[in-house]
Design a protein around this motif. Structure first.
Motif, short mmCIF file in Angstrom:
data_model
loop_
_atom_site.label_atom_id
_atom_site.label_comp_id
_atom_site.label_asym_id
_atom_site.label_seq_id
_atom_site.Cartn_x
_atom_site.Cartn_y
_atom_site.Cartn_z
N ALA A 157 43.51 44.04 45.76
CA ALA A 157 43.59 43.48 44.41
C ALA A 157 42.32 43.74 43.61
O ALA A 157 41.22 43.69 44.13
CB ALA A 157 43.86 41.98 44.49
N PHE A 158 42.51 43.99 42.33
CA PHE A 158 41.44 44.21 41.36
C PHE A 158 41.82 43.36 40.16
O PHE A 158 42.65 43.76 39.34
CB PHE A 158 41.39 45.71 41.01
N VAL A 159 41.28 42.14 40.09
CA VAL A 159 41.77 41.15 39.13
C VAL A 159 40.65 40.58 38.26
O VAL A 159 39.47 40.74 38.56
CB VAL A 159 42.48 39.99 39.87
N ASN A 160 41.06 39.92 37.20
CA ASN A 160 40.10 39.27 36.31
C ASN A 160 39.45 38.08 37.01
O ASN A 160 40.07 37.41 37.83
CB ASN A 160 40.79 38.78 35.04
N SER A 161 38.23 37.81 36.64
CA SER A 161 37.48 36.68 37.17
C SER A 161 38.25 35.39 36.92
O SER A 161 38.85 35.20 35.86
CB SER A 161 36.11 36.61 36.49
N GLY A 162 38.25 34.51 37.91
CA GLY A 162 38.91 33.22 37.76
C GLY A 162 40.38 33.23 38.09
O GLY A 162 41.04 32.18 38.06
#
Length: 81
Positions: A9-14
């Motif tokens: 996964a490569f996701v937005n912070s939080g």
């Protein structure tokens, strides 16, 4: 997950999925600002077969327990009982 593959996964912070991936050991995750970490995670999945297989099995188990059609329909039915 359904195919016993680990999550990369490569996701937005939080994003709440970060903690689930880590807690359930279903793959590796990096935040959008961590491009180098994403590449390191990808390399780890490619080179570490034992980790890849363990996380893939964990992902498959989580899929069946929480995300399969059977699991979803069971949750829906519980609301009508």
């Amino acid at each position: 997950m359904q195919l016993s593959k680990p999550v990369l996964a490569f996701v937005n912070s939080g994003n709440e999925i970060i903690q689930m991936i880590r807690d359930k050991n279903i793959g590796l995750v990096s935040e959008a600002s961590e491009g180098a970490k994403f590449n390191k995670n990808l390399d780890s999945l490619i080179t570490n077969k034992a980790m890849r297989e363990e996380q893939g099995q964990n992902a498959y188990n989580l899929f069946n327990d929480s995300f399969s059609v059977r699991a979803a329909s069971s949750q829906i039915i519980k609301h009508f009982k």
